[in-house]
Design an enzyme around this catalytic site. Sequence first.
Site, PDB file in Angstrom:
ATOM      1  N   SER A  24     -69.539 -24.849 -20.580  1.00 31.99           N
ATOM      2  CA  SER A  24     -69.424 -23.393 -20.627  1.00 31.99           C
ATOM      3  C   SER A  24     -68.468 -22.824 -19.584  1.00 31.99           C
ATOM      4  CB  SER A  24     -70.805 -22.752 -20.445  1.00 31.99           C
ATOM      5  OG  SER A  24     -71.674 -23.130 -21.471  1.00 31.99           O
ATOM      6  N   THR A  68     -79.674 -22.822 -20.271  1.00 29.91           N
ATOM      7  CA  THR A  68     -79.801 -24.147 -20.871  1.00 29.91           C
ATOM      8  C   THR A  68     -81.038 -24.836 -20.309  1.00 29.91           C
ATOM      9  OG1 THR A  68     -78.589 -26.163 -21.445  1.00 29.91           O
ATOM     10  CG2 THR A  68     -78.302 -25.323 -19.195  1.00 29.91           C
ATOM     11  N   LYS A  72     -84.989 -22.516 -21.126  1.00 33.03           N
ATOM     12  CA  LYS A  72     -84.887 -21.632 -22.294  1.00 33.03           C
ATOM     13  C   LYS A  72     -86.210 -20.940 -22.617  1.00 33.03           C
ATOM     14  CE  LYS A  72     -80.978 -23.890 -24.574  1.00 33.03           C
ATOM     15  NZ  LYS A  72     -80.431 -24.408 -25.844  1.00 33.03           N
ATOM     16  N   ASN A  93     -81.273 -18.415 -24.913  1.00 29.68           N
ATOM     17  CA  ASN A  93     -80.099 -19.074 -24.323  1.00 29.68           C
ATOM     18  C   ASN A  93     -79.017 -18.077 -23.935  1.00 29.68           C
ATOM     19  OD1 ASN A  93     -79.269 -18.661 -27.108  1.00 29.68           O
ATOM     20  ND2 ASN A  93     -77.597 -20.097 -26.710  1.00 29.68           N
ATOM     21  N   ASP A 108     -78.294 -19.984 -30.414  1.00 33.60           N
ATOM     22  CA  ASP A 108     -78.318 -21.360 -30.902  1.00 33.60           C
ATOM     23  C   ASP A 108     -78.548 -21.406 -32.410  1.00 33.60           C
ATOM     24  OD1 ASP A 108     -77.824 -22.726 -28.521  1.00 33.60           O
ATOM     25  OD2 ASP A 108     -79.941 -22.805 -27.978  1.00 33.60           O
ATOM     26  N   GLY A 134     -87.168 -25.891 -27.512  1.00 35.25           N
ATOM     27  CA  GLY A 134     -86.517 -24.645 -27.874  1.00 35.25           C
ATOM     28  C   GLY A 134     -85.384 -24.826 -28.866  1.00 35.25           C
ATOM     29  N   ARG A 155     -92.739 -37.787 -30.639  1.00 33.47           N
ATOM     30  CA  ARG A 155     -93.474 -38.976 -30.210  1.00 33.47           C
ATOM     31  C   ARG A 155     -94.966 -38.721 -30.137  1.00 33.47           C
ATOM     32  NH1 ARG A 155     -89.491 -40.419 -25.215  1.00 33.47           N
ATOM     33  NH2 ARG A 155     -89.541 -38.150 -25.133  1.00 33.47           N
ATOM     34  N   THR A 156     -95.347 -37.432 -30.029  1.00 34.48           N
ATOM     35  CA  THR A 156     -96.756 -37.062 -29.899  1.00 34.48           C
ATOM     36  C   THR A 156     -97.195 -36.230 -31.096  1.00 34.48           C
ATOM     37  OG1 THR A 156     -96.493 -37.004 -27.487  1.00 34.48           O
ATOM     38  CG2 THR A 156     -98.459 -35.950 -28.412  1.00 34.48           C
ATOM     39  N   LEU A 211     -77.398 -32.387 -32.613  1.00 35.47           N
ATOM     40  CA  LEU A 211     -76.996 -31.288 -31.735  1.00 35.47           C
ATOM     41  C   LEU A 211     -76.179 -31.783 -30.554  1.00 35.47           C
ATOM     42  CD1 LEU A 211     -78.997 -29.730 -33.503  1.00 35.47           C
ATOM     43  CD2 LEU A 211     -79.866 -28.623 -31.439  1.00 35.47           C
TER      44      LEU A 211
END
Length: 258
Positions: A24, A68, A72, A93, A108, A134, A155-156, A211
């Site tokens: 940025s 960032t 966020k 953001n 975003d 986010g 993962r959870t 992303l």
Amino acid sequence: MWAKSNEGQQIYGLIGYPLGHSFSKDYFNKKFSLLQLNAIYENFELSSACAFPELLQRFPNLCGLNVTLPYKEAIIPHLDALSPEAKAIQAVNVIRFTPQGLIGYNSDYYGFMTSLRPLLRPFDLRAVVLGTGGAARAVAYALSLLGISVQFVSRTKRMGVITYEELADMKLLATTSLVINCTPFGMHPHTTTFPPLPYREISSYHLLYDLIYNPEETLFLSRGKEQGAMTKNGLEMLHLQAEKAWDIWQEPFDTSSF
């Protein structure tokens, strides 16, 4: 150490931690130079979101901020209002400085949606979104605007979220053409990591969107490409969300939206 601005100089910047990977600062300073503006863009590494009020005190001529990881969501209690999109996503953001206070926005979702739309095919009706932070919520919000249903994977396991193991067991990729990576898997410097997907189920039916933009092609994308999938990284999204942030900072403020 944060630089001091010249008298009358507008200050924009990015808050987060760490910020070594951010594009940025160069992007906006080049833009200010081309537009011949008396403005500067700085990186403001904050040890926590609680340090945000101190930043405001030290730089009273701040005009706009990007936000960032990892702030966020944590920045929201420090703001006076949220745009409808940021409120729905519950992640910010972009911060706009107005006479009415600090307003949080999310660009975003716009960057992702605008980047994805030209790639969509008639059968792209369902998406697997990897991650639940986010960025993942911004992606899900954009997909909802495009009429695409979402299944979160992490993962959870929790309400509305399945695990990677369940994704494989359910053979979900057989009927879900879009796979969007919103996790840090594969991001520099951890370029040897990738989401634990059943890549053998990927084919030309699929569109894989990451992303991440550094590296240009993650293992997630390269493994998908090997299976014949169409792939897209996050660089265009990054530029689009940055330009949207600039528009937010510059457009007339409409109090009726808040």
